[in-house]
Enzyme design. Sequence first.
Site, PDB file in Angstrom:
ATOM      1  N   HIS A 113       0.835  -1.218   0.000  1.00  7.48           N
ATOM      2  CA  HIS A 113       0.000   0.000   0.000  1.00  7.48           C
ATOM      3  C   HIS A 113       0.864   1.261   0.000  1.00  7.48           C
ATOM      4  CE1 HIS A 113      -3.269  -2.743   1.326  1.00  7.48           C
ATOM      5  NE2 HIS A 113      -2.311  -3.250   2.074  1.00  7.48           N
ATOM      6  N   SER A 148      14.294  22.344 -16.093  1.00  9.90           N
ATOM      7  CA  SER A 148      13.092  23.138 -16.306  1.00  9.90           C
ATOM      8  C   SER A 148      13.505  24.478 -16.894  1.00  9.90           C
ATOM      9  CB  SER A 148      12.371  23.347 -14.976  1.00  9.90           C
ATOM     10  OG  SER A 148      11.580  24.519 -15.036  1.00  9.90           O
ATOM     11  N   LYS A 206      15.549  22.188 -10.993  1.00 14.89           N
ATOM     12  CA  LYS A 206      14.853  20.941 -11.318  1.00 14.89           C
ATOM     13  C   LYS A 206      15.709  19.940 -12.093  1.00 14.89           C
ATOM     14  CE  LYS A 206      10.621  20.601 -11.489  1.00 14.89           C
ATOM     15  NZ  LYS A 206       9.464  20.094 -10.860  1.00 14.89           N
ATOM     16  N   GLU A 262       8.954   8.958 -16.929  1.00 14.55           N
ATOM     17  CA  GLU A 262       7.549   9.340 -17.139  1.00 14.55           C
ATOM     18  C   GLU A 262       7.064   8.903 -18.516  1.00 14.55           C
ATOM     19  OE1 GLU A 262       6.888  13.465 -14.971  1.00 14.55           O
ATOM     20  OE2 GLU A 262       8.881  13.309 -15.801  1.00 14.55           O
TER      21      GLU A 262
END
Length: 464
Positions: free
Chosen positions: A162, A283, A289, A296
């Site tokens: 979980h 970024s 970043k 992704e």
Amino acid sequence: MSKNNKPNPLWGGHFSSGPAEIMEKINASIDFDKKMYAQDIKGSVAHCQMLAKVGILTESEAEQITNGLQEIQQEMAAGDFEFSTELEDIHMNIESRLKEKIGDVAGKLHTGRSRNDQVATDFKLWVRDAIDYIDDDLRELQAVLLQRAEEYYDVVMPGFTHLQTAQPVTFGHHVMAYVEMVGRDRGRLQDARKRLNQCPLGAAALAGTSFPIDRHKTAESLGFDMPTANSLDTVSDRDFAIEFVSSLSVLAVHLSRLAEEIVLWVSDGFKFVTLSNAFTTGSSIMPQKRNPDAAELVRSKTGRINGSLITLLTVMKGLPLAYSKDMQEDKEPVFDAAENILLCIRATAGMVGDMTVNKDAMKERAMGGFSTATDIADWCVQNLGIPFRQCHAITGKIVRLAEEKNCRLDELSLEDMQSVEAGITKDIYRVLSVENSVASRISYGGTAPENVKQQIVAARKEYL
Ligand code: ARG
């Protein structure tokens, strides 16, 4: 309406004029089926040689056709071929070019076959090749995973259920979970390959042919195990494409799970691993970043691969026997899925090989979340002879005590423990360290570093 008034030179016998422009557009598959040119030529050469062997073509005719086909292959490989939409698909583009090269004898190649068995053969050959090169890439991925698993076979991290800290595990063990998944993926592809490996050529349009062809010969020369058994089934079967893409879907799901873990692991909340410049992007506005874009994208490409599977299943659903033009829509989803899964496999192997593992952060987090609570319960079972259910309740109380005191389990005093269960002795501290916890999980398939080492040896033997 009609764009040109010439009927198709290959089948226009009873047509007095050509197709409407939009008909030509919707009908043509050359833009994508040209990907199968090498398979189409290979199939035609095998067919031509078989025709010569059974005496349907003379040796000299077969030689002219084979040479012509080989020249076309070279033109296509060199990018020197002008594909024509008017000629609809790869089969007619090649046949028409062959006629330009060797004249009317080219027309003999299509004896005893149809585009229906031809396209099924080309497509099977294409999928078979794709299975083989994807398998190579998957083996590579397993090699990288195994190498990282070996490096970190005893590095402790929190194991989750979980996404809540459950029990400590080793990072090596975690990585090995993906070696297993990829192993099953390879197995599924091999199963599909075995079932695929029957040759459609000679099923002709749908009913077989009256020519004395030798289907066993073409099957053999194209590396198939045997010819397919039923001509109707042969020209209307796309199970092999569906099985291929469904195997890729399961594989993509596995890769997306690892990708998601990488996204989590590099995030500020975890900081378990770092990816280098090679697998991250910055970024344009936030200078600090380092985004895990590759992970992704692997995660999201699963969507289009699953989409390809749904496309195929839906195209095939409800088609009457035998061939229908619907089946021309089978190729793009397969090509797209194959192309994108390769990107995913390679990007995943790249990221796994690239990532720096932050052992301290993993261990720190493994020690939190009362991760060794199960070890307390197990200790009570083994040392106090109390049934597990009761030990579970005892441990629950100990955890509550630690929560109240805002400390880890190994920071509780012996008196604290004994206030819950009088029989507990200081020996229990032995099982509270995360190292001892993982070392004790020696059951087959468990996370103990010694086990992980053995699993790595066994997996290398099985997969590499
Ligand atoms: N381009 C067609 C396909 O991809 C080839 C088979 C055409 N057969 C036919 N009967 N129209 O399916």
